[in-house]
Design an enzyme around this catalytic site. Structure first.
Site, PDB file in Angstrom:
ATOM      1  N   ALA A   1      22.743  12.532   5.468  1.00 46.67           N
ATOM      2  CA  ALA A   1      22.240  11.777   4.062  1.00 46.67           C
ATOM      3  C   ALA A   1      22.904   9.951   3.940  1.00 46.67           C
ATOM      4  O   ALA A   1      24.221   9.850   4.397  1.00 46.67           O
ATOM      5  CB  ALA A   1      22.380  12.400   2.695  1.00 46.67           C
TER       6      ALA A   1
ATOM      7  N   GLY B   1      21.727  16.733   6.934  1.00 49.97           N
ATOM      8  CA  GLY B   1      20.456  16.550   6.838  1.00 49.97           C
ATOM      9  C   GLY B   1      20.091  16.680   8.097  1.00 49.97           C
ATOM     10  O   GLY B   1      19.160  17.151   8.154  1.00 49.97           O
TER      11      GLY B   1
ATOM     12  N   GLU C   1      20.125  20.269   9.136  1.00 52.01           N
ATOM     13  CA  GLU C   1      18.898  20.863   8.581  1.00 52.01           C
ATOM     14  C   GLU C   1      17.626  20.310   8.811  1.00 52.01           C
ATOM     15  O   GLU C   1      17.073  21.412   9.107  1.00 52.01           O
ATOM     16  CB  GLU C   1      18.805  20.215   6.717  1.00 52.01           C
ATOM     17  CG  GLU C   1      20.688  21.193   6.502  1.00 52.01           C
ATOM     18  CD  GLU C   1      20.067  20.749   5.286  1.00 52.01           C
ATOM     19  OE1 GLU C   1      20.188  22.292   4.211  1.00 52.01           O
ATOM     20  OE2 GLU C   1      20.431  19.583   4.207  1.00 52.01           O
TER      21      GLU C   1
ATOM     22  N   GLU D   1      28.443  19.470   4.872  1.00 53.41           N
ATOM     23  CA  GLU D   1      28.357  19.385   3.426  1.00 53.41           C
ATOM     24  C   GLU D   1      29.718  19.921   2.542  1.00 53.41           C
ATOM     25  O   GLU D   1      30.163  18.810   0.812  1.00 53.41           O
ATOM     26  CB  GLU D   1      27.007  19.809   3.003  1.00 53.41           C
ATOM     27  CG  GLU D   1      25.597  19.046   3.208  1.00 53.41           C
ATOM     28  CD  GLU D   1      25.735  19.416   4.544  1.00 53.41           C
ATOM     29  OE1 GLU D   1      24.103  18.519   4.843  1.00 53.41           O
ATOM     30  OE2 GLU D   1      26.138  20.324   5.422  1.00 53.41           O
TER      31      GLU D   1
END
Length: 236
Positions: free
Chosen positions: A36, A81, A84, A104
């Site tokens: 992110a 991300g 992910e 995170e």
């Protein structure tokens, strides 16, 4: 956030485009995806704006269902991300210098884009806990040993994309209908449906659609006639 929306449209286009059967995603430079944009996130926090992510998740892939397979060609770091995103890709090829992490927890946030319940099904509880709770970086070879990566190649420019394209070619040589239905069957089991329920649903819904198409007849006929099949675009 704008990038997620753009990618969502791209993957929807891929699914609808009859001339394409497989997608490949990669990065440039030192990163596949660093995750992110924390500066944007901080600005939104300061102004009270909500972060509305597309339903398909980070990069429009971390929660994507879709029809056609997508291969990740991980050229560098895949953090947050970005990690992910690859968890929900159908195949993952990594360069030898690629690294993976869910950092995170180091920023007081959570990998909420879909990886947590999915990665445990791929690498197991203890390894998933190790990644999510420590935030440590996992090198490419270790990720392959864990089952997170299909293949590790060298780190020369374009080498990882070439390897991903080779996988894509192998997939694209097959019946596009059969690829879609096979992918659905695996997804149903991976997402937690019982083996018998998934098989029954696949037969009732997807295999009946496959039987109604031309490609299943063409594949059998081509085998009998000892020739290469002439596939038509998927119509499922």
């Amino acid at each position: 956030m704008e990038g997620h929306a753009e990618l969502h449209k791209i993957w929807e286009w891929l699914d609808a485009e009859p001339s394409l059967n497989v997608g490949v995603i990669t990065g440039t430079g030192r990163a596949f995806s660093a995750g992110a944009d924390l500066k944007e996130w901080n600005n939104r926090n300061s102004s009270g704006q909500k972060r509305e992510m597309v339903p398909s998740g980070f990069g429009a892939l971390s929660r994507r269902s879709g029809r056609k397979p997508i291969i990740a060609a991980v050229n560098g770091l895949a953090f947050g991300g970005g990690c992910e995103l690859i968890v929900n890709c159908d195949l993952v090829v990594a360069s030898s210098n690629a690294t993976f992490a869910l950092p995170e927890v180091k920023r007081g946030v959570v990998a909420f884009a879909g990886a947590l319940p999915r990665i445990v099904r791929t690498i197991g509880k203890q390894r998933a806990m190790e990644m999510a709770l420590t935030g440590r970086t996992v090198p490419a070879q270790e990720a392959k040993e864990w089952g997170l990566v299909n293949k590790v190649v060298g780190d020369k420019d374009g080498e990882v994309v070439d390897a991903a394209v080779e996988y894509a070619k192998m997939i694209a040589e097959n019946s596009p209908d059969a690829v879609i239905v096979s992918r659905e069957g695996i997804k149903m089991g991976w997402e937690g449906m019982g083996a018998e329920d998934a098989t029954r649903l696949a037969n009732d819904v997807w295999f009946s659609r496959l039987q109604a198409g031309e490609n299943i007849k063409e594949g059998v006929k081509a085998f009998v006639e000892k020739r290469k099949p002439k596939w038509k675009a998927a119509k499922l």
